[in-house]
Design an enzyme around this catalytic site. Structure first.
Site, PDB file in Angstrom:
ATOM      1  N   LYS A  54     -32.197 -42.587 -11.838  1.00 34.62           N
ATOM      2  CA  LYS A  54     -33.427 -42.199 -12.544  1.00 34.62           C
ATOM      3  C   LYS A  54     -33.617 -40.683 -12.447  1.00 34.62           C
ATOM      4  O   LYS A  54     -33.952 -40.019 -13.429  1.00 34.62           O
ATOM      5  CB  LYS A  54     -34.634 -42.942 -11.944  1.00 34.62           C
ATOM      6  CG  LYS A  54     -34.644 -44.432 -12.292  1.00 34.62           C
ATOM      7  CD  LYS A  54     -35.633 -45.253 -11.477  1.00 34.62           C
ATOM      8  CE  LYS A  54     -35.467 -46.747 -11.818  1.00 34.62           C
ATOM      9  NZ  LYS A  54     -36.297 -47.638 -10.992  1.00 34.62           N
ATOM     10  N   GLN A  98     -40.328 -46.957  -6.135  1.00 34.92           N
ATOM     11  CA  GLN A  98     -39.318 -48.018  -6.240  1.00 34.92           C
ATOM     12  C   GLN A  98     -39.746 -49.223  -5.404  1.00 34.92           C
ATOM     13  O   GLN A  98     -40.171 -49.077  -4.256  1.00 34.92           O
ATOM     14  CB  GLN A  98     -37.962 -47.478  -5.769  1.00 34.92           C
ATOM     15  CG  GLN A  98     -36.789 -48.419  -5.959  1.00 34.92           C
ATOM     16  CD  GLN A  98     -36.380 -48.611  -7.414  1.00 34.92           C
ATOM     17  OE1 GLN A  98     -36.753 -47.835  -8.293  1.00 34.92           O
ATOM     18  NE2 GLN A  98     -35.625 -49.649  -7.687  1.00 34.92           N
ATOM     19  N   ASP A 121     -44.062 -47.164 -15.029  1.00 39.72           N
ATOM     20  CA  ASP A 121     -43.448 -48.488 -14.852  1.00 39.72           C
ATOM     21  C   ASP A 121     -44.216 -49.572 -15.616  1.00 39.72           C
ATOM     22  O   ASP A 121     -43.695 -50.666 -15.840  1.00 39.72           O
ATOM     23  CB  ASP A 121     -43.488 -48.885 -13.365  1.00 39.72           C
ATOM     24  CG  ASP A 121     -42.172 -48.635 -12.647  1.00 39.72           C
ATOM     25  OD1 ASP A 121     -41.113 -48.800 -13.278  1.00 39.72           O
ATOM     26  OD2 ASP A 121     -42.218 -48.306 -11.445  1.00 39.72           O
TER      27      ASP A 121
HETATM   28  N1  GUN Z   1     -37.090 -52.114  -8.690  1.00 39.75           N
HETATM   29  C1  GUN Z   1     -36.283 -52.775  -9.561  1.00 39.75           C
HETATM   30  N2  GUN Z   1     -36.598 -52.455 -10.840  1.00 39.75           N
HETATM   31  C2  GUN Z   1     -37.627 -51.584 -10.761  1.00 39.75           C
HETATM   32  C3  GUN Z   1     -38.374 -50.879 -11.744  1.00 39.75           C
HETATM   33  O1  GUN Z   1     -38.190 -51.024 -12.966  1.00 39.75           O
HETATM   34  N3  GUN Z   1     -39.328 -50.048 -11.267  1.00 39.75           N
HETATM   35  C4  GUN Z   1     -39.582 -49.890  -9.935  1.00 39.75           C
HETATM   36  N4  GUN Z   1     -40.567 -49.075  -9.573  1.00 39.75           N
HETATM   37  N5  GUN Z   1     -38.906 -50.528  -9.002  1.00 39.75           N
HETATM   38  C5  GUN Z   1     -37.929 -51.364  -9.419  1.00 39.75           C
END
Ligand code: GUN
Length: 295
Positions: A54, A98, A121
């Site tokens: 990311k 995350q 998100d």
């Molecule tokens: N963990 C797995 N997928 C995601 C996501 O799309 N966003 C976040 N914040 N954590 C994750």
């Protein structure tokens, strides 16, 4: 019939090119640089990889990126303090914490503390509610990516029988909600099947578009789908290691068998996966535009 491959890698590349241009324009015309903060608590290897991608992708596209690696032992109060600081930081338009968080932390409290205007998100209840009533600012990234895969590969959703396998808050429920809206790229008849469903196959066999996020390796077999179905596989299952020590990853669909009956299908890897990060970038750009009143 052998299915057309819906390549998330290709579609993702297209969208990233469009977004990179938009980011350059925002800077040139308005002096705006979208900013994303990523927060990783602890050192889970899979989460480290996700957060690393990311951060890398955002930098490549011209997004200002700040990464916070917080020790496993952090307290709830310290983490909430960081979220509060990022909420107030004008250079940061999007905040991504995350998940999953370590067990001693209250995940819901942390996610709800994020300013909904920076919730790229789409996990905050305000944004979940806005999605429900068809007024979303931010669609959650994986379902948003699934919708883009359908739109950009020319799959008509309006009036289609869509069956979603799985009812998670991150994929199943939001994709069902997105596709049932009376909107472009949606307007489908949607059924969700889950672990409480009596006869899953009776439903999946009716699907014209089958979206699978069940978290079970190769769960959907060829006898569970009808000829000509479009299959989107959001599964990521590590089922062992190859001779060279690399993880072997498969989806929730028995790809080799199902592709012989499907009209179109996403591979794993290279299907839904690459789209998730791309949609995070799209949401970050949107957050920057919204806060500056140009969305
Ligand atoms: N963990 C797995 N997928 C995601 C996501 O799309 N966003 C976040 N914040 N954590 C994750």
């Amino acid at each position: 019939m052998t299915a057309q491959l819906i390549s998330g890698t290709e579609i993702s590349k297209q969208i990233r090119e469009e977004l990179t241009k938009e980011i350059a324009d925002l800077k040139a015309k308005h002096g705006i640089v979208p900013g994303l903060a990523t927060v990783l608590v602890g050192s889970d290897p899979a989460s480290q990889i996700y957060v690393g991608s990311k951060e890398k992708t955002s930098k490549e596209m011209g997004i200002y990126s700040q990464r916070f690696d917080i020790p496993e032992t952090t307290t709830q109060k310290e983490l909430l303090g960081l979220v509060d600081k990022l909420n107030k930081d004008p250079k940061i338009n999007g905040i991504l914490v995350q998940v999953p968080l370590p067990k001693h932390l209250d995940e819901a409290e942390v996610l709800y503390a994020i300013d909904p205007r920076k919730d790229v998100d789409g996990f905050h209840p305000v944004n979940v509610g806005k999605l429900m009533i068809g007024e979303a600012d931010f669609l959650p990234c994986t379902p948003a990516g699934i919708q883009q895969l359908l739109i950009r590969s020319g799959v008509e959703t309006s009036g289609a029988e869509v069956v979603v396998v799985g009812r998670s808050n991150i994929v199943g429920k939001p994709i069902a909600n997105i596709l049932l809206q009376k909107q472009k790229g949606a307007n489908a008849t949607v059924t969700i099947v889950h672990t409480g469903t009596k006869d899953v196959a009776a439903h999946t066999r009716r699907a014209e578009i089958l979206i699978v996020a069940a978290g079970r390796a190769r769960y959907i077999t060829a006898d569970m789908v009808k000829e000509g179905v479009v299959v989107i596989d959001a599964g990521i299952n590590r089922i062992g290691k190859s001779a060279s020590g690399k993880d072997i990853i498969v989806g929730d669909v028995d790809f080799e068998a199902v592709k012989e009956k499907a009209r179109a299908i996403t591979p794993v890897p290279g299907g839904v996966g690459p789209m998730t990060i791309t949609m995070l970038m799209m949401n970050t750009v949107k957050a920057a535009k919204l806060v500056h009143g140009i969305a």
